[in-house]
Design a protein around this motif. Structure first.
Motif, PDB file in Angstrom:
ATOM      1  N   ASN A  50     -49.885 -26.051  40.952  1.00  0.00           N
ATOM      2  CA  ASN A  50     -48.705 -25.677  41.732  1.00  0.00           C
ATOM      3  C   ASN A  50     -49.047 -25.110  43.112  1.00  0.00           C
ATOM      4  O   ASN A  50     -48.168 -24.991  43.959  1.00  0.00           O
ATOM      5  CB  ASN A  50     -47.851 -24.678  40.957  1.00  0.00           C
ATOM      6  N   ALA A  51     -50.309 -24.784  43.337  1.00  0.00           N
ATOM      7  CA  ALA A  51     -50.726 -24.288  44.649  1.00  0.00           C
ATOM      8  C   ALA A  51     -50.950 -25.433  45.633  1.00  0.00           C
ATOM      9  O   ALA A  51     -51.080 -25.197  46.831  1.00  0.00           O
ATOM     10  CB  ALA A  51     -52.000 -23.460  44.516  1.00  0.00           C
ATOM     11  N   HIS A  52     -50.989 -26.684  45.145  1.00  0.00           N
ATOM     12  CA  HIS A  52     -51.178 -27.869  45.997  1.00  0.00           C
ATOM     13  C   HIS A  52     -52.379 -27.694  46.925  1.00  0.00           C
ATOM     14  O   HIS A  52     -52.280 -27.884  48.141  1.00  0.00           O
ATOM     15  CB  HIS A  52     -49.903 -28.167  46.799  1.00  0.00           C
ATOM     16  N   LEU A  53     -53.520 -27.360  46.346  1.00  0.00           N
ATOM     17  CA  LEU A  53     -54.716 -27.057  47.125  1.00  0.00           C
ATOM     18  C   LEU A  53     -55.175 -28.212  48.003  1.00  0.00           C
ATOM     19  O   LEU A  53     -55.710 -28.006  49.087  1.00  0.00           O
ATOM     20  CB  LEU A  53     -55.856 -26.631  46.192  1.00  0.00           C
ATOM     21  N   HIS A  54     -54.967 -29.432  47.537  1.00  0.00           N
ATOM     22  CA  HIS A  54     -55.422 -30.591  48.302  1.00  0.00           C
ATOM     23  C   HIS A  54     -54.599 -30.814  49.572  1.00  0.00           C
ATOM     24  O   HIS A  54     -55.005 -31.580  50.445  1.00  0.00           O
ATOM     25  CB  HIS A  54     -55.391 -31.849  47.419  1.00  0.00           C
ATOM     26  N   ASP A  55     -53.471 -30.133  49.684  1.00  0.00           N
ATOM     27  CA  ASP A  55     -52.611 -30.265  50.865  1.00  0.00           C
ATOM     28  C   ASP A  55     -52.827 -29.128  51.867  1.00  0.00           C
ATOM     29  O   ASP A  55     -52.128 -29.072  52.882  1.00  0.00           O
ATOM     30  CB  ASP A  55     -51.135 -30.266  50.446  1.00  0.00           C
ATOM     31  N   LEU A  77     -71.349 -22.457  38.944  1.00  0.00           N
ATOM     32  CA  LEU A  77     -70.661 -21.201  38.640  1.00  0.00           C
ATOM     33  C   LEU A  77     -69.391 -20.983  39.455  1.00  0.00           C
ATOM     34  O   LEU A  77     -68.681 -20.012  39.232  1.00  0.00           O
ATOM     35  CB  LEU A  77     -71.611 -20.015  38.883  1.00  0.00           C
ATOM     36  N   TRP A  78     -69.118 -21.878  40.403  1.00  0.00           N
ATOM     37  CA  TRP A  78     -67.996 -21.670  41.315  1.00  0.00           C
ATOM     38  C   TRP A  78     -67.021 -22.838  41.234  1.00  0.00           C
ATOM     39  O   TRP A  78     -67.419 -23.991  41.169  1.00  0.00           O
ATOM     40  CB  TRP A  78     -68.512 -21.531  42.753  1.00  0.00           C
ATOM     41  N   LEU A  79     -65.735 -22.523  41.284  1.00  0.00           N
ATOM     42  CA  LEU A  79     -64.704 -23.557  41.285  1.00  0.00           C
ATOM     43  C   LEU A  79     -64.739 -24.291  42.641  1.00  0.00           C
ATOM     44  O   LEU A  79     -64.771 -23.659  43.691  1.00  0.00           O
ATOM     45  CB  LEU A  79     -63.325 -22.934  41.074  1.00  0.00           C
ATOM     46  N   SER A  80     -64.737 -25.606  42.588  1.00  0.00           N
ATOM     47  CA  SER A  80     -64.666 -26.395  43.807  1.00  0.00           C
ATOM     48  C   SER A  80     -63.431 -27.279  43.752  1.00  0.00           C
ATOM     49  O   SER A  80     -62.909 -27.561  42.673  1.00  0.00           O
ATOM     50  CB  SER A  80     -65.926 -27.253  43.975  1.00  0.00           C
ATOM     51  N   LEU A  81     -62.975 -27.723  44.893  1.00  0.00           N
ATOM     52  CA  LEU A  81     -61.782 -28.566  44.944  1.00  0.00           C
ATOM     53  C   LEU A  81     -61.999 -29.897  44.228  1.00  0.00           C
ATOM     54  O   LEU A  81     -61.049 -30.508  43.751  1.00  0.00           O
ATOM     55  CB  LEU A  81     -61.342 -28.816  46.378  1.00  0.00           C
ATOM     56  N   GLU A  82     -63.244 -30.334  44.120  1.00  0.00           N
ATOM     57  CA  GLU A  82     -63.531 -31.577  43.408  1.00  0.00           C
ATOM     58  C   GLU A  82     -63.203 -31.460  41.922  1.00  0.00           C
ATOM     59  O   GLU A  82     -62.952 -32.447  41.258  1.00  0.00           O
ATOM     60  CB  GLU A  82     -65.001 -31.978  43.582  1.00  0.00           C
ATOM     61  N   GLN A  83     -63.217 -30.225  41.406  1.00  0.00           N
ATOM     62  CA  GLN A  83     -62.918 -29.996  39.989  1.00  0.00           C
ATOM     63  C   GLN A  83     -61.420 -29.928  39.720  1.00  0.00           C
ATOM     64  O   GLN A  83     -60.994 -30.034  38.582  1.00  0.00           O
ATOM     65  CB  GLN A  83     -63.540 -28.675  39.531  1.00  0.00           C
ATOM     66  N   VAL A  84     -60.637 -29.733  40.756  1.00  0.00           N
ATOM     67  CA  VAL A  84     -59.198 -29.537  40.601  1.00  0.00           C
ATOM     68  C   VAL A  84     -58.527 -30.889  40.377  1.00  0.00           C
ATOM     69  O   VAL A  84     -58.693 -31.806  41.170  1.00  0.00           O
ATOM     70  CB  VAL A  84     -58.603 -28.824  41.845  1.00  0.00           C
ATOM     71  N   PRO A  85     -57.773 -30.994  39.264  1.00  0.00           N
ATOM     72  CA  PRO A  85     -57.097 -32.265  38.978  1.00  0.00           C
ATOM     73  C   PRO A  85     -56.043 -32.608  40.008  1.00  0.00           C
ATOM     74  O   PRO A  85     -55.517 -31.809  40.677  1.00  0.00           O
ATOM     75  CB  PRO A  85     -56.444 -32.026  37.611  1.00  0.00           C
TER      76      PRO A  85
END
Length: 85
Positions: A50-55, A77-85
């Motif tokens: 819902n945060a629409h990170l890719h935008d 160990l870190w969240l990356s945008l590549e991991q975000v569906p």
């Protein structure tokens, strides 16, 4: 969007290092098998989606408050945008 590294630490009684070792090993196993990411996205996925990170326009900030031993170069160990569906 501002992005910076902000780790979460678990602390254990120094008189009982076996617990810390067991938790650390368990987390390693979960990360390697993908179970950690599965649980993470199960409970946080909707918020991230819902945060629409890719935008977003992302401004990366350096966190100068991190302890010197923080493993900032371990990408697993870190969240990356590549991991975000």
């Amino acid at each position: 969007m501002l992005k910076y590294q902000s780790p979460i630490y678990f602390f254990f009684n120094k008189d009982n290092p076996e617990i810390a070792k067991a938790v650390n090993e368990g987390l390693k196993v979960m990360r390697k098998s993908g179970e950690f990411d599965e649980l993470f996205f199960k409970y946080n996925g909707d918020f991230i989606k819902n945060a629409h990170l890719h935008d977003k326009i992302i401004i990366e900030l350096k966190n100068n408050q991190l302890p010197k031993l923080t493993p900032v170069d371990d990408k697993s160990l870190w969240l990356s945008l590549e991991q975000v569906p």
